[in-house]
Design an enzyme around this catalytic site. Structure first.
Site: not given
Length: 730
Positions: A598, A611
């Site tokens: 990401s 995350y």
């Protein structure tokens, strides 16, 4: 001759008057073809032809003319439609005999044989573009209105016996004539025409080493005659079946299914790597009772060496298979690999000698000398091909060859085509031309691509993207039902598949679905084992599975969220990569691994601590795995920005919370899609390109990284974020 439909034991009687009576004459031919082709005991995939001579209106003269409708080249009876049939003016086709006779005659291999196929197009009715089969003159020269030319196992068994002529008389009581082996073509058709003329009471002809042709004045009667010919042969074979003494009896015992599959999951990647020294192959395993009885038998080495007899068979299976002298009760896995490696080396030398011994001045260049069929006692038959469809059909054809040998050995002694005749079929100019006409293979046509997280979002889009390029796609997901839905959509587009078969002919198609939990090594290993059993190995692995847990979400403590985030987003990729590497090392073939990370890995922000940290670790995992898996495997990362559309990470409540956080106007009555679009457009305004990031954008990048176009790129993170300058490399 008639047999009541309820008395057939060895073929299916499928004719339905209620259906047939509603059909046009050409519709009846298609119907007859389909129900014949639906029974593998009647004819094999792509084999055989059916025809009807019908009166049609000539589009130029308006007159009634006789037209031969015959299944064209490359079609399959089971799935044939009207478009798969060539149509030719019968009078023009018959007139071509004068052309044929003008060529220098060198027996039935005159110079005109192959040239005649090119002449058929001059006889086409209504400019029908379907290429005519080499068997077209056979259907034309038999005067009856309806003709079937088929390749049933039971009939080929008779046609492969050393005393096939005598058996023809015994089995069919004089109602079938006999013609010895001739390569299909004009001269063979002429011999059949003469035989038919000299024996007006016969209903068909046995073609030595080949199959049979039969006829009748009505479509239904022709169908029933075909069934009678096959049923009669099958009954005779059954009466003489040797039972436990078939193929000389058993020499070896089969491995138990679980033990066999464990062995295969280790062996198939090794075999695939050794076979794929020129191009890659996809495998199909057959381990049913028929295959095991043969490979375990005393006579298997002798019969395997003789090779197959029917031309349809060895065009797929080559002149003979590779038999591995493996003792399943005594030999180790290492011994199996050693024997296979020595066997394949010798097979290639023998094949090169076969080619050099039999080649003619105008023979096409030698093809890959590797075997396409491998026989292993205790394990089964393994077929190899350029894709799953071809390997399945190859295995299916060798299964037919086994049944042919069983029948021939039951009633007499099996014989194969002479080596030169086999070569002339395998390297026939017409077959070579057919190969050259085939479309260029898609970029990933020989690849097995495992997409983990294929149930939705980026994973689903990626599965579709690689399938478009010809890949065999394994749709894996924690939610098997979601993976299955993706696989079902792909098979509806690209072809039929029926899952993974542990025994029998594995009939999975271009996509299969498997459940997997990437946080558990045993689950990942089991998934890869199933992939290996289905296709023979793997080539590319793309991991899009991930988890986002915001603080307070799912009732977890922050510590628990860290544990889950790292288990899925980091350790999951590690487990997948290291398990896949065991297969890549066994194959020795280049591979590619893509992990989805990401842009959050490079951008610190509030509200996604677990995350973002896990994705930063995943970025470094990419670099570490690139080092560990080099030089065989390229490892790269795909770093998306926020992808809202189709993502399970953005359920309705999270989307609403985000819209409220950023003061984006919305209504509680808005649909999920409308809400997601609003959020995606908001995120887009924070990028340089001002465009929403979609799953398709990510899938395109994932495909690029496994396409081979970036073969010199490894250990890199490719961001697909619309130009998020905060994520620029520093």
């Amino acid at each position: 001759m008639p047999i009541k439909k309820e008395e057939f034991k060895f073929v299916n009687y499928s004719w339905d008057d209620a259906v047939a009576n509603e059909l046009t004459p050409i519709g009846s031919l298609v119907y007859r073809s389909n129900i014949l082709g639906a029974d593998q005991r009647i004819t094999n995939t792509g084999g055989g032809n059916t025809s009807a001579k019908l009166m049609e209106t000539d589009p130029l003269t308006g007159e009634q003319v006789e037209v031969l409708w015959v299944k064209g080249s490359g079609g399959d009876l089971r799935t044939a439609t009207k478009e798969n049939f060539s149509s030719l003016y019968q009078d023009k086709l018959r007139a071509l005999d004068n052309t044929y006779q003008s060529f220098p005659n060198k027996g039935y291999k005159s110079e005109g044989e192959d040239a005649m196929v090119g002449m058929f197009k001059h006889c086409n009715f209504c400019l029908n573009p379907r290429a005519s089969s080499i068997d077209t003159p056979l259907h034309s020269m038999i005067e009856e209105k309806h003709v079937d030319h088929l390749h049933p196992n039971a009939v080929i068994a008779v046609a492969s016996c050393k005393d096939q002529r005598e058996l023809t008389e015994v089995i069919w009581g004089g109602q079938m004539a006999y013609v010895p082996w001739m390569r299909p073509g004009w001269e063979a058709a002429k011999v059949c025409e003469q035989t038919y003329a000299e024996n007006p009471d016969i209903v068909g002809i046995l073609l030595g080493q080949h199959g049979h042709t039969n006829w009748n004045s009505e479509s239904k009667s022709c169908y029933e005659t075909s069934l009678w010919v096959i049923e009669t042969a099958a009954r005779y074979i059954e009466e003489h079946d040797k039972g436990e003494d078939t193929f000389g009896g058993a020499k070896y015992q089969s491995l138990p299914e679980q033990e066999r599959n464990e062995l295969l999951s280790k062996f198939l990647p090794v075999a695939r790597g050794l076979l794929s020294n020129k191009v890659k192959f996809i495998g199909t395993v057959q381990s049913d009772d028929t295959a095991l009885r043969f490979v375990n038998s005393v006579d298997a080495p002798r019969l395997a060496k003789l090779g197959t007899s029917c031309p349809d068979h060895f065009l797929r299976t080559k002149i003979q298979p590779l038999y591995v002298d493996f003792d399943p009760q005594q030999d180790s896995f290492e011994t199996l690999v050693e024997k296979f490696e020595k066997g394949i080396d010798q097979y290639r030398l023998d094949y090169i000698d076969y080619y050099n011994t039999c080649k003619r001045e105008d023979s096409p260049p030698m093809r890959d000398p590797s075997p396409t069929v491998v026989l292993i006692p205790g394990v089964g038959v393994i077929g190899w091909g350029k894709n799953k469809s071809e390997s399945r059909v190859t295995t299916e054809f060798y299964n037919c060859a086994i049944e042919v040998m069983r029948g021939a050995e039951a009633i007499s002694e099996y014989t194969a085509l002479p080596m030169q005749e086999a070569f002339d079929i395998e390297y026939w100019a017409l077959e070579e031309a057919k190969l050259q006409r085939m479309p260029k293979e898609a970029p990933l046509a020989r690849d097995v691509v495992v997409v983990i997280g294929a149930g939705d979002g980026i994973g689903k889009e990626t599965a579709f993207r690689v399938a478009k390029e010809g890949a065999h796609v394994v749709c894996a997901d924690l939610r098997l039902e979601a993976a299955q839905a993706t696989a079902d959509e792909l098979t509806s587009i690209y072809g039929q598949g029926i899952g993974v078969a542990g025994t029998g002919i594995s009939s999975c198609g271009p996509a299969i679905a498997l459940g997997v939990d990437i946080t558990k090594r045993e689950s990942v290993k089991a998934m890869f084992d199933q992939v290996t059993l289905a296709y023979g190995g793997i080539d590319k692995v793309i991991v899009t599975a991930g988890v986002f847990l915001a603080p307070g979400q799912a009732g977890m403590s922050n510590d628990q969220q860290f544990d889950v985030s790292f288990a899925v987003n980091v350790k999951g990729g590690y487990i997948v990569g290291t398990e896949a590497n065991e297969i890549w090392k066994a194959q020795g073939l280049p591979g590619a691994l893509v992990l989805t990370t990401s842009v959050n890995a490079a951008v610190s922000k509030k509200g996604s601590l677990a995350y973002d940290t896990s994705k930063a670790a995943a970025n470094h995992l990419v670099r570490e795995l690139a080092v560990e898996l080099a030089p065989l495997v390229n490892v790269n990362g795909l770093a998306p920005a926020t992808v809202v559309k189709g993502s399970t990470m953005f359920p309705r409540d999270r989307v609403i919370a985000s819209l409220a956080k950023y003061n984006v106007e919305f209504s509680e009555q808005d649909s999920d899609d409308v809400l997601r679009d609003k959020l995606a457009n908001f995120y887009a305004q924070r990028t340089l390109t001002k465009q929403p990031i979609t799953p398709a954008d990510q899938a395109e990048a994932a495909y690029l990284m496994v396409s081979g176009q970036l073969s010199k790129t490894t250990g890199q993170i490719i961001s697909v974020d619309g130009g998020l300058h905060e994520a620029f490399l520093r």
